[in-house]
Every structure is written in structure tokens, then in C-alpha cells.
Write a protein that holds these residues in place. Sequence first.
Motif, PDB file in Angstrom:
ATOM      1  N   MET A   1      -0.699  -8.920  -6.482  1.00  0.00           N
ATOM      2  CA  MET A   1      -1.410  -8.702  -7.721  1.00  0.00           C
ATOM      3  C   MET A   1      -2.902  -8.862  -7.460  1.00  0.00           C
ATOM      4  N   ALA A   2      -3.664  -7.906  -7.916  1.00  0.00           N
ATOM      5  CA  ALA A   2      -5.109  -7.931  -7.729  1.00  0.00           C
ATOM      6  C   ALA A   2      -5.726  -9.056  -8.543  1.00  0.00           C
ATOM      7  N   LYS A   3      -6.772  -9.638  -7.984  1.00  0.00           N
ATOM      8  CA  LYS A   3      -7.527 -10.646  -8.727  1.00  0.00           C
ATOM      9  C   LYS A   3      -8.198  -9.958  -9.909  1.00  0.00           C
ATOM     10  N   PRO A   4      -8.435 -10.675 -10.985  1.00  0.00           N
ATOM     11  CA  PRO A   4      -8.987 -10.046 -12.195  1.00  0.00           C
ATOM     12  C   PRO A   4     -10.252  -9.218 -11.941  1.00  0.00           C
ATOM     13  N   TYR A   5     -11.160  -9.710 -11.101  1.00  0.00           N
ATOM     14  CA  TYR A   5     -12.404  -8.979 -10.865  1.00  0.00           C
ATOM     15  C   TYR A   5     -12.184  -7.687 -10.072  1.00  0.00           C
ATOM     16  N   ALA A   6     -11.015  -7.541  -9.434  1.00  0.00           N
ATOM     17  CA  ALA A   6     -10.756  -6.375  -8.582  1.00  0.00           C
ATOM     18  C   ALA A   6      -9.810  -5.357  -9.219  1.00  0.00           C
ATOM     19  N   LYS A   7      -9.255  -5.654 -10.363  1.00  0.00           N
ATOM     20  CA  LYS A   7      -8.264  -4.753 -10.967  1.00  0.00           C
ATOM     21  C   LYS A   7      -8.816  -3.350 -11.209  1.00  0.00           C
ATOM     22  N   SER A   8     -10.019  -3.255 -11.751  1.00  0.00           N
ATOM     23  CA  SER A   8     -10.561  -1.916 -12.012  1.00  0.00           C
ATOM     24  C   SER A   8     -10.822  -1.172 -10.706  1.00  0.00           C
ATOM     25  N   PHE A   9     -11.223  -1.883  -9.654  1.00  0.00           N
ATOM     26  CA  PHE A   9     -11.432  -1.233  -8.358  1.00  0.00           C
ATOM     27  C   PHE A   9     -10.124  -0.643  -7.842  1.00  0.00           C
ATOM     28  N   TYR A  10      -9.052  -1.437  -7.858  1.00  0.00           N
ATOM     29  CA  TYR A  10      -7.777  -0.965  -7.325  1.00  0.00           C
ATOM     30  C   TYR A  10      -7.145   0.140  -8.172  1.00  0.00           C
ATOM     31  N   ASN A  11      -7.595   0.301  -9.395  1.00  0.00           N
ATOM     32  CA  ASN A  11      -7.129   1.402 -10.237  1.00  0.00           C
ATOM     33  C   ASN A  11      -8.058   2.613 -10.180  1.00  0.00           C
ATOM     34  N   SER A  12      -9.131   2.514  -9.403  1.00  0.00           N
ATOM     35  CA  SER A  12     -10.120   3.591  -9.367  1.00  0.00           C
ATOM     36  C   SER A  12      -9.660   4.774  -8.530  1.00  0.00           C
ATOM     37  N   LYS A  13     -10.179   5.938  -8.875  1.00  0.00           N
ATOM     38  CA  LYS A  13      -9.903   7.161  -8.120  1.00  0.00           C
ATOM     39  C   LYS A  13     -10.420   7.013  -6.690  1.00  0.00           C
ATOM     40  N   ALA A  14     -11.564   6.366  -6.526  1.00  0.00           N
ATOM     41  CA  ALA A  14     -12.143   6.188  -5.185  1.00  0.00           C
ATOM     42  C   ALA A  14     -11.198   5.392  -4.285  1.00  0.00           C
ATOM     43  N   TRP A  15     -10.656   4.279  -4.789  1.00  0.00           N
ATOM     44  CA  TRP A  15      -9.743   3.480  -3.977  1.00  0.00           C
ATOM     45  C   TRP A  15      -8.452   4.237  -3.691  1.00  0.00           C
ATOM     46  N   LYS A  16      -7.884   4.863  -4.703  1.00  0.00           N
ATOM     47  CA  LYS A  16      -6.624   5.583  -4.503  1.00  0.00           C
ATOM     48  C   LYS A  16      -6.783   6.691  -3.470  1.00  0.00           C
ATOM     49  N   GLY A  17      -7.917   7.380  -3.498  1.00  0.00           N
ATOM     50  CA  GLY A  17      -8.178   8.412  -2.511  1.00  0.00           C
ATOM     51  C   GLY A  17      -8.383   7.831  -1.121  1.00  0.00           C
ATOM     52  N   CYS A  18      -9.131   6.736  -1.047  1.00  0.00           N
ATOM     53  CA  CYS A  18      -9.374   6.076   0.237  1.00  0.00           C
ATOM     54  C   CYS A  18      -8.067   5.565   0.826  1.00  0.00           C
ATOM     55  N   ARG A  19      -7.267   4.933   0.001  1.00  0.00           N
ATOM     56  CA  ARG A  19      -5.976   4.401   0.447  1.00  0.00           C
ATOM     57  C   ARG A  19      -5.101   5.525   1.000  1.00  0.00           C
ATOM     58  N   ALA A  20      -4.993   6.612   0.256  1.00  0.00           N
ATOM     59  CA  ALA A  20      -4.164   7.742   0.685  1.00  0.00           C
ATOM     60  C   ALA A  20      -4.691   8.356   1.979  1.00  0.00           C
ATOM     61  N   SER A  21      -6.004   8.508   2.076  1.00  0.00           N
ATOM     62  CA  SER A  21      -6.559   9.114   3.290  1.00  0.00           C
ATOM     63  C   SER A  21      -6.388   8.180   4.486  1.00  0.00           C
ATOM     64  N   TYR A  22      -6.421   6.866   4.258  1.00  0.00           N
ATOM     65  CA  TYR A  22      -6.203   5.928   5.364  1.00  0.00           C
ATOM     66  C   TYR A  22      -4.747   6.008   5.844  1.00  0.00           C
ATOM     67  N   ILE A  23      -3.812   5.976   4.921  1.00  0.00           N
ATOM     68  CA  ILE A  23      -2.394   6.068   5.298  1.00  0.00           C
ATOM     69  C   ILE A  23      -2.134   7.365   6.066  1.00  0.00           C
ATOM     70  N   ALA A  24      -2.807   8.433   5.672  1.00  0.00           N
ATOM     71  CA  ALA A  24      -2.623   9.721   6.350  1.00  0.00           C
ATOM     72  C   ALA A  24      -3.051   9.675   7.816  1.00  0.00           C
ATOM     73  N   THR A  25      -3.917   8.712   8.171  1.00  0.00           N
ATOM     74  CA  THR A  25      -4.366   8.610   9.566  1.00  0.00           C
ATOM     75  C   THR A  25      -3.376   7.846  10.442  1.00  0.00           C
ATOM     76  N   ILE A  26      -2.391   7.185   9.849  1.00  0.00           N
ATOM     77  CA  ILE A  26      -1.418   6.389  10.602  1.00  0.00           C
ATOM     78  C   ILE A  26      -0.286   7.318  11.015  1.00  0.00           C
ATOM     79  N   TYR A  27      -0.200   7.630  12.276  1.00  0.00           N
ATOM     80  CA  TYR A  27       0.766   8.611  12.770  1.00  0.00           C
ATOM     81  C   TYR A  27       2.208   8.229  12.452  1.00  0.00           C
ATOM     82  N   ASP A  28       2.617   7.022  12.822  1.00  0.00           N
ATOM     83  CA  ASP A  28       4.027   6.642  12.680  1.00  0.00           C
ATOM     84  C   ASP A  28       4.313   5.816  11.426  1.00  0.00           C
ATOM     85  N   LYS A  29       3.284   5.529  10.652  1.00  0.00           N
ATOM     86  CA  LYS A  29       3.394   4.774   9.391  1.00  0.00           C
ATOM     87  C   LYS A  29       3.921   3.354   9.592  1.00  0.00           C
TER      88      LYS A  29
END
Length: 99
Positions: free
Chosen positions: A1-29
Motif C-alpha cells: 500500500m502506497a504511503k499517503p503522500y505517494a498515492k497520487s503519484f502511483y495513480n498517475s499516468k506518468a508512473w503507470k507508463g514508466c512502470r509498464a515501459s520498465y517491465i517491457a525491458t525485462i526479457y524473462d520477467k
Amino acid sequence: MAKPYAKSFYNSKAWKGCRASYIATIYDKMCERCHRELGYIVDHIKEITPENIHDPNITLNHRNLQYLCVECHNVKTFQKHNPLRDDVKFDENGDLVQR
């Protein structure tokens, strides 16, 4: 669970895109720490704090991210706390909670 000050960050389009693009770089997951289990959590190596949450070099930088399985994430998280305490445990989401 995200800390209260970070909840909006973890729900942001920027984070979701960054997270997805990072996972895409992991060959074997697989977890980047143990290499035995599938990764589950994109974790910030240098933790997000109220002081650095608006710094994209910390929050959105692939060099500050790692893909961890639940167990490795919990071990990393628990190391920040006194390992001799028996009044805390991890819940089903991997969050540290009081027993």
C-alpha cells in the motif's frame, strides 16, 4: 500500500507508463534480485520520500527501478525495520502491519 503522500503519484499516468515501459525491458520477467521467481513489483531502489517525490530522476528513472518478486520485495522492506521485532508481519499485499 502506497504511503499517503505517494498515492497520487502511483495513480498517475506518468508512473503507470514508466512502470509498464520498465517491465517491457525485462526479457524473462523474472525477479531481478533472486532470479528464481516471476517479478511482481516495480520497486524504487532509492525510496520515494515527501522530499523527492517530485524529482523524476528518482521517481521515473529506470536506473532507480528494479522488478522484484513478492518475497524479495518483502525482505527489502523488512530490512528497514528492526529484524528482532515480532509485533509486525506482512499482509497478503506485502505491506508491513502490526500483529
